[in-house]
Scaffold this motif. Structure first.
Motif, PDB file in Angstrom:
ATOM      1  N   UNK A   1       0.988  -1.030  -0.035  1.00  0.00           N
ATOM      2  CA  UNK A   1      -0.182  -0.048  -0.098  1.00  0.00           C
ATOM      3  C   UNK A   1       0.781   1.274  -0.005  1.00  0.00           C
ATOM      4  N   UNK A   2       0.424   2.244  -0.771  1.00  0.00           N
ATOM      5  CA  UNK A   2       1.337   3.542  -0.892  1.00  0.00           C
ATOM      6  C   UNK A   2       1.099   4.150   0.245  1.00  0.00           C
ATOM      7  N   UNK A   3       2.209   5.268   0.935  1.00  0.00           N
ATOM      8  CA  UNK A   3       2.029   5.713   2.056  1.00  0.00           C
ATOM      9  C   UNK A   3       2.367   7.301   1.817  1.00  0.00           C
ATOM     10  N   UNK A   4       1.712   8.086   2.582  1.00  0.00           N
ATOM     11  CA  UNK A   4       1.930   9.428   2.641  1.00  0.00           C
ATOM     12  C   UNK A   4       2.288   9.997   3.980  1.00  0.00           C
ATOM     13  N   UNK A   5       3.111  10.655   4.146  1.00  0.00           N
ATOM     14  CA  UNK A   5       3.410  11.058   5.777  1.00  0.00           C
ATOM     15  C   UNK A   5       3.955  12.346   5.838  1.00  0.00           C
ATOM     16  N   UNK A   6       3.565  13.123   6.963  1.00  0.00           N
ATOM     17  CA  UNK A   6       4.300  14.402   7.226  1.00  0.00           C
ATOM     18  C   UNK A   6       5.138  14.298   8.486  1.00  0.00           C
ATOM     19  N   UNK A   7       5.761  13.254   8.649  1.00  0.00           N
ATOM     20  CA  UNK A   7       6.569  12.780   9.899  1.00  0.00           C
ATOM     21  C   UNK A   7       7.890  12.936   9.621  1.00  0.00           C
ATOM     22  N   UNK A   8       8.570  14.009  10.056  1.00  0.00           N
ATOM     23  CA  UNK A   8       9.937  13.999   9.702  1.00  0.00           C
ATOM     24  C   UNK A   8      10.656  13.425  10.635  1.00  0.00           C
TER      25      UNK A   8
END
Length: 440
Positions: A100-107
């Motif tokens: 599954x593709x992932x998008x994150x804002x977690x630096x």
């Protein structure tokens, strides 16, 4: 038209709620732009009963993020929880393992586990997008990962923490102390109750480590960054900088040197006429210096629900537009397995000018002694400023400002250490690097 892209959102705080609202309010526009509908199929948050200003009754609720990643019928897992460890790490790993593709804002997650997750994504043929992890709404990840292909990047630097930039801006414009400005930043919600992570430079360091990897092709190394925060910046430093034609900004800087890659986060004096010196308040700015394009400076909102959600939405839209079998952009700009080991440059070999502020006892021979120690270490002085008009018989300490020409950091440190042993300093010396952007 293609089938709907089903997404699962883990984390419905400020950013997650903003993202959900935008997806629902602009459903038709996004369908036209992306060529397929985008649907929120599943969500996960700590408090299911909280009013987030958006109707999510159609989505399946999961009790925890890992369960969502492992079980939900989704195409994209959107991680907006934060934190380097679990549940974020476990959930993202679970999603990628399923293909599954992932998008994150977690630096923080990427700084700690970015290479590992990139390898997993590339093995499973997934996209791992993270535009919102650095500088909020500024598209710096896409610029480095895609737009600057063919360029050789020599330096990346910028203002990457809105809390620090707000405090420094307010200190300068209103003549307030660091403590007063921090308190105001907390009242406005720009700073956390415990602001250490921001004001000591850790947040900027995480973001810089990601940009360094994209710029230079090395493995992420967030623990090898020279780090100084802004908590020791005084109003005297701010005023002295202004008198000398500078502003103080907390910069993250990464560049290639003869001894390796230099990564550093610290307060920096930048010429007041430079573009980056004009970036005020909670705004972020990132500059990229390359051989073909020259210097590219991108400025914009670095945090906040809408700004970050906009970047997350851009990543989701890229996935919606992608087609099965199409060549995927490597997560970190080049295949993760080909990233080179990180070689840390010798920070004390940094070559640049320095601002040195010293509070000294009023006694004869101080100027000559200080100048002597500088000369012994091969340091040429651009200027010496005494902040009282003249020495008097008063026993009150005096402030002396030294500005050096370009010199080696180890030379500056040796000279300051020698001066500190002389016995006439009335407080700890302040040393701030001077950075001169190409645009200055």
């Amino acid at each position: 038209m293609a089938d709907a892209l089903k997404i699962g959102i883990a984390g419905l705080g400020t950013v997650g709620a903003s993202l959900a609202r935008i997806l629902l309010e602009r459903r038709e526009m996004l369908t036209t732009t992306c060529g397929r509908p985008i649907e929120i199929a599943a969500v996960c948050a700590r408090d299911r009963s909280r009013d987030r200003g958006v109707d999510l009754s159609h989505a399946i609720w999961f009790e925890d993020a890992v369960a969502l990643a492992e079980q939900a019928e989704i195409d994209v897992f959107v991680e907006l929880m934060g934190g380097a460890g679990d549940p974020a790490h476990a959930a993202v790993t679970a999603a990628l393992s399923r293909g599954i593709h992932v998008v994150t804002a977690n630096k923080a997650l990427l700084a700690a586990h970015g290479v590992e997750l990139a390898m997993l994504a590339e093995e499973r043929g997934c996209l791992l997008n993270y535009e919102a992890a650095v500088a909020g709404g500024i598209p710096v990840i896409k610029a480095l990962r895609e737009s600057l292909t063919g360029n050789t990047v020599s330096r990346v630097y910028g203002i990457m923490n809105g809390t620090c930039n707000y405090i420094l801006t307010k200190m300068e414009k209103e003549g307030l102390s660091f403590a007063e400005c921090l308190k105001e930043a907390q009242r406005l919600g720009y700073a956390e109750a415990d602001p250490t992570f921001d004001i000591e430079g850790n947040d900027t360091a995480h973001k810089l480590s990601i940009l360094t990897t994209l710029a230079f092709g090395n493995r992420i190394s967030a623990d090898d960054i020279y780090l100084e925060g802004i908590s020791n910046i005084s109003i005297e430093d701010i005023r002295a900088a202004a008198d000398l034609g500078y502003r103080i900004k907390l910069l993250g800087v990464a560049q290639k040197t003869d001894t390796g890659i230099e990564q550093r986060v610290h307060p920096t004096m930048v010429p007041i006429e430079s573009e980056i010196a004009q970036v005020d308040g909670v705004t972020n700015a990132v500059a990229i210096e390359s051989d073909i394009l020259g210097e590219l400076l991108m400025v914009g909102p670095g945090a906040g629900g809408n700004a970050t959600a906009s970047a997350v939405l851009g990543d989701i839209a890229d996935i919606a537009k992608s087609r099965p079998g199409a060549q995927k952009v490597p997560v970190l700009g080049r295949p993760a397995k080909s990233l080179e080991p990180y070689v840390r440059a010798q920070i004390r070999k940094h070559h640049g000018g320095y601002f040195i502020r010293m509070t000294v006892e009023d006694r004869a021979g101080v100027f000559a002694n200080m100048a002597g120690h500088m000369a012994e270490n091969g340091i040429s002085l651009e200027s010496i400023v005494q902040h009282s008009k003249h020495f008097t018989e008063s026993v009150e300490p005096k402030t002396i400002i030294l500005v050096t020409h370009a010199t080696m950091e180890d030379s500056v440190r040796r000279a300051v250490a020698a001066i500190s042993k002389e016995g006439y300093l009335a407080g700890p010396p302040q040393v701030i690097r001077i950075e001169r952007p190409k645009s200055a």
